[in-house]
Structures are given as C-alpha cells and as structure tokens.
Design a protein around this motif. Structure first.
Motif, PDB file in Angstrom:
ATOM      1  N   ALA A  47       0.839  -1.205   0.000  1.00  0.00           N
ATOM      2  CA  ALA A  47       0.000   0.000   0.000  1.00  0.00           C
ATOM      3  C   ALA A  47       0.874   1.254   0.000  1.00  0.00           C
ATOM      4  O   ALA A  47       0.564   2.241  -0.688  1.00  0.00           O
ATOM      5  CB  ALA A  47      -0.931  -0.008   1.207  1.00  0.00           C
ATOM      6  N   ASN A  48       1.976   1.228   0.743  1.00  0.00           N
ATOM      7  CA  ASN A  48       2.889   2.375   0.765  1.00  0.00           C
ATOM      8  C   ASN A  48       3.569   2.572  -0.591  1.00  0.00           C
ATOM      9  O   ASN A  48       3.829   3.714  -1.011  1.00  0.00           O
ATOM     10  CB  ASN A  48       3.949   2.184   1.851  1.00  0.00           C
ATOM     11  N   LEU A  49       3.864   1.466  -1.279  1.00  0.00           N
ATOM     12  CA  LEU A  49       4.442   1.559  -2.618  1.00  0.00           C
ATOM     13  C   LEU A  49       3.482   2.281  -3.558  1.00  0.00           C
ATOM     14  O   LEU A  49       3.878   3.190  -4.289  1.00  0.00           O
ATOM     15  CB  LEU A  49       4.770   0.154  -3.135  1.00  0.00           C
ATOM     16  N   LEU A  50       2.217   1.868  -3.534  1.00  0.00           N
ATOM     17  CA  LEU A  50       1.216   2.509  -4.397  1.00  0.00           C
ATOM     18  C   LEU A  50       1.076   3.990  -4.052  1.00  0.00           C
ATOM     19  O   LEU A  50       0.979   4.844  -4.942  1.00  0.00           O
ATOM     20  CB  LEU A  50      -0.119   1.791  -4.260  1.00  0.00           C
ATOM     21  N   ALA A  51       1.082   4.292  -2.741  1.00  0.00           N
ATOM     22  CA  ALA A  51       0.946   5.690  -2.316  1.00  0.00           C
ATOM     23  C   ALA A  51       2.151   6.516  -2.753  1.00  0.00           C
ATOM     24  O   ALA A  51       2.011   7.672  -3.174  1.00  0.00           O
ATOM     25  CB  ALA A  51       0.775   5.747  -0.801  1.00  0.00           C
ATOM     26  N   ALA A  52       3.348   5.930  -2.660  1.00  0.00           N
ATOM     27  CA  ALA A  52       4.558   6.660  -3.057  1.00  0.00           C
ATOM     28  C   ALA A  52       4.523   7.025  -4.533  1.00  0.00           C
ATOM     29  O   ALA A  52       4.997   8.096  -4.933  1.00  0.00           O
ATOM     30  CB  ALA A  52       5.802   5.820  -2.746  1.00  0.00           C
ATOM     31  N   LYS A  53       3.937   6.157  -5.335  1.00  0.00           N
ATOM     32  CA  LYS A  53       3.847   6.420  -6.766  1.00  0.00           C
ATOM     33  C   LYS A  53       2.651   7.297  -7.123  1.00  0.00           C
ATOM     34  O   LYS A  53       2.561   7.786  -8.253  1.00  0.00           O
ATOM     35  CB  LYS A  53       3.760   5.095  -7.533  1.00  0.00           C
ATOM     36  N   GLN A  58      -6.354  -0.075  -7.856  1.00  0.00           N
ATOM     37  CA  GLN A  58      -6.775  -0.580  -9.156  1.00  0.00           C
ATOM     38  C   GLN A  58      -5.593  -0.777 -10.110  1.00  0.00           C
ATOM     39  O   GLN A  58      -5.756  -1.310 -11.206  1.00  0.00           O
ATOM     40  CB  GLN A  58      -7.814   0.351  -9.785  1.00  0.00           C
ATOM     41  N   MET A  59      -4.388  -0.352  -9.692  1.00  0.00           N
ATOM     42  CA  MET A  59      -3.189  -0.533 -10.511  1.00  0.00           C
ATOM     43  C   MET A  59      -2.117  -1.252  -9.697  1.00  0.00           C
ATOM     44  O   MET A  59      -1.135  -0.661  -9.256  1.00  0.00           O
ATOM     45  CB  MET A  59      -2.681   0.807 -11.031  1.00  0.00           C
ATOM     46  N   PRO A  60      -2.312  -2.539  -9.441  1.00  0.00           N
ATOM     47  CA  PRO A  60      -1.391  -3.288  -8.580  1.00  0.00           C
ATOM     48  C   PRO A  60      -0.023  -3.475  -9.233  1.00  0.00           C
ATOM     49  O   PRO A  60       0.090  -3.500 -10.466  1.00  0.00           O
ATOM     50  CB  PRO A  60      -2.101  -4.643  -8.411  1.00  0.00           C
ATOM     51  N   LEU A 104      -2.137 -17.933  -1.645  1.00  0.00           N
ATOM     52  CA  LEU A 104      -1.118 -16.994  -1.177  1.00  0.00           C
ATOM     53  C   LEU A 104      -1.736 -15.915  -0.294  1.00  0.00           C
ATOM     54  O   LEU A 104      -2.774 -15.344  -0.615  1.00  0.00           O
ATOM     55  CB  LEU A 104      -0.422 -16.336  -2.369  1.00  0.00           C
ATOM     56  N   SER A 105      -1.058 -15.620   0.806  1.00  0.00           N
ATOM     57  CA  SER A 105      -1.533 -14.600   1.741  1.00  0.00           C
ATOM     58  C   SER A 105      -0.872 -13.269   1.407  1.00  0.00           C
ATOM     59  O   SER A 105       0.024 -12.810   2.104  1.00  0.00           O
ATOM     60  CB  SER A 105      -1.231 -15.005   3.188  1.00  0.00           C
ATOM     61  N   TRP A 106      -1.316 -12.667   0.309  1.00  0.00           N
ATOM     62  CA  TRP A 106      -0.803 -11.360  -0.050  1.00  0.00           C
ATOM     63  C   TRP A 106      -1.953 -10.495  -0.530  1.00  0.00           C
ATOM     64  O   TRP A 106      -3.051 -10.987  -0.775  1.00  0.00           O
ATOM     65  CB  TRP A 106       0.312 -11.439  -1.094  1.00  0.00           C
ATOM     66  N   ASP A 107      -1.686  -9.204  -0.660  1.00  0.00           N
ATOM     67  CA  ASP A 107      -2.688  -8.261  -1.155  1.00  0.00           C
ATOM     68  C   ASP A 107      -1.955  -7.217  -1.987  1.00  0.00           C
ATOM     69  O   ASP A 107      -1.430  -6.246  -1.458  1.00  0.00           O
ATOM     70  CB  ASP A 107      -3.450  -7.608  -0.003  1.00  0.00           C
ATOM     71  N   LEU A 108      -1.940  -7.442  -3.298  1.00  0.00           N
ATOM     72  CA  LEU A 108      -1.250  -6.533  -4.210  1.00  0.00           C
ATOM     73  C   LEU A 108      -2.162  -5.437  -4.735  1.00  0.00           C
ATOM     74  O   LEU A 108      -1.709  -4.540  -5.442  1.00  0.00           O
ATOM     75  CB  LEU A 108      -0.667  -7.315  -5.394  1.00  0.00           C
ATOM     76  N   GLY A 109      -3.436  -5.515  -4.387  1.00  0.00           N
ATOM     77  CA  GLY A 109      -4.419  -4.580  -4.917  1.00  0.00           C
ATOM     78  C   GLY A 109      -5.497  -5.342  -5.662  1.00  0.00           C
ATOM     79  O   GLY A 109      -5.694  -6.538  -5.454  1.00  0.00           O
ATOM     80  N   GLU A 110      -6.185  -4.653  -6.536  1.00  0.00           N
ATOM     81  CA  GLU A 110      -7.288  -5.264  -7.279  1.00  0.00           C
ATOM     82  C   GLU A 110      -6.737  -5.998  -8.495  1.00  0.00           C
ATOM     83  O   GLU A 110      -6.736  -5.504  -9.623  1.00  0.00           O
ATOM     84  CB  GLU A 110      -8.292  -4.180  -7.676  1.00  0.00           C
ATOM     85  N   LEU A 228      -4.501   2.444 -17.187  1.00  0.00           N
ATOM     86  CA  LEU A 228      -5.309   1.606 -16.327  1.00  0.00           C
ATOM     87  C   LEU A 228      -5.855   0.445 -17.108  1.00  0.00           C
ATOM     88  O   LEU A 228      -6.402   0.593 -18.173  1.00  0.00           O
ATOM     89  CB  LEU A 228      -6.477   2.415 -15.747  1.00  0.00           C
ATOM     90  N   GLU A 229      -5.672  -0.748 -16.560  1.00  0.00           N
ATOM     91  CA  GLU A 229      -6.283  -1.934 -17.133  1.00  0.00           C
ATOM     92  C   GLU A 229      -6.637  -2.845 -15.972  1.00  0.00           C
ATOM     93  O   GLU A 229      -6.055  -2.773 -14.904  1.00  0.00           O
ATOM     94  CB  GLU A 229      -5.309  -2.638 -18.087  1.00  0.00           C
ATOM     95  N   ALA A 230      -7.582  -3.728 -16.160  1.00  0.00           N
ATOM     96  CA  ALA A 230      -8.070  -4.558 -15.064  1.00  0.00           C
ATOM     97  C   ALA A 230      -6.994  -5.443 -14.492  1.00  0.00           C
ATOM     98  O   ALA A 230      -6.106  -5.911 -15.178  1.00  0.00           O
ATOM     99  CB  ALA A 230      -9.245  -5.424 -15.548  1.00  0.00           C
TER     100      ALA A 230
END
Length: 238
Positions: A47-53, A58-60, A104-110, A228-230
């Motif tokens: 989540a911090n990686l996405l925020a830094a960028k 929606q853009m994992p 897998l126990s991860w959460d990369l986004g949507e 953006l793509e799914a």
C-alpha cells in the motif's frame, strides 16, 4: 536520505534486505529501469508503494522473482506457454501475466486473481531477491512521469518515501519489459517492450496482429506514462 552504492558497498544488499523485512520501501536497479520495491507479502508495504507512486489499488504492482522455479509457487497451474517463455527469456525483459495461486496470503491490490511476474537480468536485483524472496516492484517514478534511469532521478521523484536507495549506476536497458497476458487464449501482448513480438510469436501462438495492435494503442500511454487496465495488467512497471 539513505543511498548505498550496491556496486562497491558490500553491505548494501544486506541493508536493503533488512529494510524490506522492516516493511520499508527500497529503490533498486534492474536490467530495464529503476524500480521501487516492497515485500510482496506485506500488504502495508505494498500500500505504501502505491501511495509513493501516487496510484490506487486498481493498478497493482508486478512481482519480481529471483528464480524461474518461483513462478510455479506464485502461479496457479502455470500454462505450458508460460514455461516456454520463461525458458526462453528469463532472466530478462519479459513480464508474464498469469493466474495467481489462490492460497497466497498477499494483497497486491485489485488483481482480479492475476499476477504479473518477471525475473530481471540484473545481478544486484537477483542477489537482492535471493535474500528477500519475491518483491512487489514497479518503476521508480511518480505515476505519469518517465521511469527513472538513475538513482538520482528516482530520489528526485520519490524522496523520503523510500527507506533505502540502491545505486547501481545507470539502469541497464532503458526500455521497459514486454508484457504478455497468458491468463486466457488467445494469448496477447499488452505492452510491447524490449522483447520483440516476433520473438514471442515464434514460440507461442498470439492473437492476430491487428487485434493486438488495437489493444496496445487503446491501453498504453504515448510516452512512458501510466494507464489503467483490469487486474495485474499494469504497463507502468520495471
């Protein structure tokens, strides 16, 4: 700002590994462009990686791996086409989108149940991945800006959001990886990058050129920005 030269500083990669284990972000050189990385299995770090960028869930980010075999652990029923491309182009500038292992126990986004995987052809990156395991890594830039080719360019954009910068000199290729979507047939190139379509089409069957070109024109930015793509189909990556 902590910047370590990973070509001369013998402790730089160990320091980066510690930063990752502590949930921090790092910037690292790859064979294409500089990337910003986080522990793929630490949702807060991702989540911090996405925020830094400056981007949303929606853009994992894609995931960099240190060995070819890791793809089997992260993907669900890796298709034969994926194995063919991995054998031909890994380590290298090819990203494959496959169905993610649901356990897998991860959460990369949507991600829509997919994951984009790549094994970089970069000694510092591979040595780091041997220490850390899979890393969520996207290009080291603010979304919409050109990807960083030097650690200075990365630090100018990302600043103190990064726990440690690894300086490996100018990034190797300067051209982002080619992305192939292998989640359904016909397989398709969703971003034309460093590896030419013809080399891929010689090994696996791809959708018709006309259709692929229409997809690429519709989904990809004109010059190095983001789009953006799914799911995990994310062109803005290392």
């Amino acid at each position: 700002m902590d910047i370590r030269d990973c070509t001369t500083d013998s402790g730089a990669l160990d320091a980066a590994s510690v930063a990752i284990s502590n949930g921090k972000l790092i910037v690292l050189p790859t064979d294409t462009v500089y990337g910003v990385g986080a522990d793929a299995f630490n949702p807060a770090a991702v989540a911090n990686l996405l925020a830094a960028k400056g981007r949303g869930r929606q853009m994992p980010p894609p995931v960099l791996v240190g060995t070819k075999e890791t793809a089997d652990a992260l993907a669900d029923n890796l298709p034969e086409a994926a194995r063919t491309l991995i054998d031909a182009f890994w380590p290298g500038a090819l990203t494959i989108i496959v169905t993610a292992q649901p356990s897998l126990s991860w959460d990369l986004g949507e991600t829509a149940g997919t994951v984009a995987l790549r094994m970089p052809d970069s000694e510092p990156a591979l040595n780091l991945l041997q220490r850390t395991g899979p890393l969520a890594v996207s290009s080291a830039n603010k979304t919409g800006m050109p990807a960083a080719m030097t650690v200075g360019e990365a630090s100018d954009m990302l600043g103190d959001s990064i726990g440690l910068y690894l300086d490996g000199g100018r990034a190797g290729g300067g051209v982002a990886s080619t992305i192939v979507d292998l989640t359904s047939e016909p397989y398709r190139i969703v971003r034309q990058g460093a590896i030419e379509r013809e080399r891929i089409a010689a090994l696996i069957e791809l959708e018709a050129v006309e259709e692929a070109e229409a997809v690429e024109q519709a989904e990809l930015p004109a010059a190095g920005g983001s789009t953006l793509e799914a799911g995990a189909k994310d062109p803005d990556q290392a």
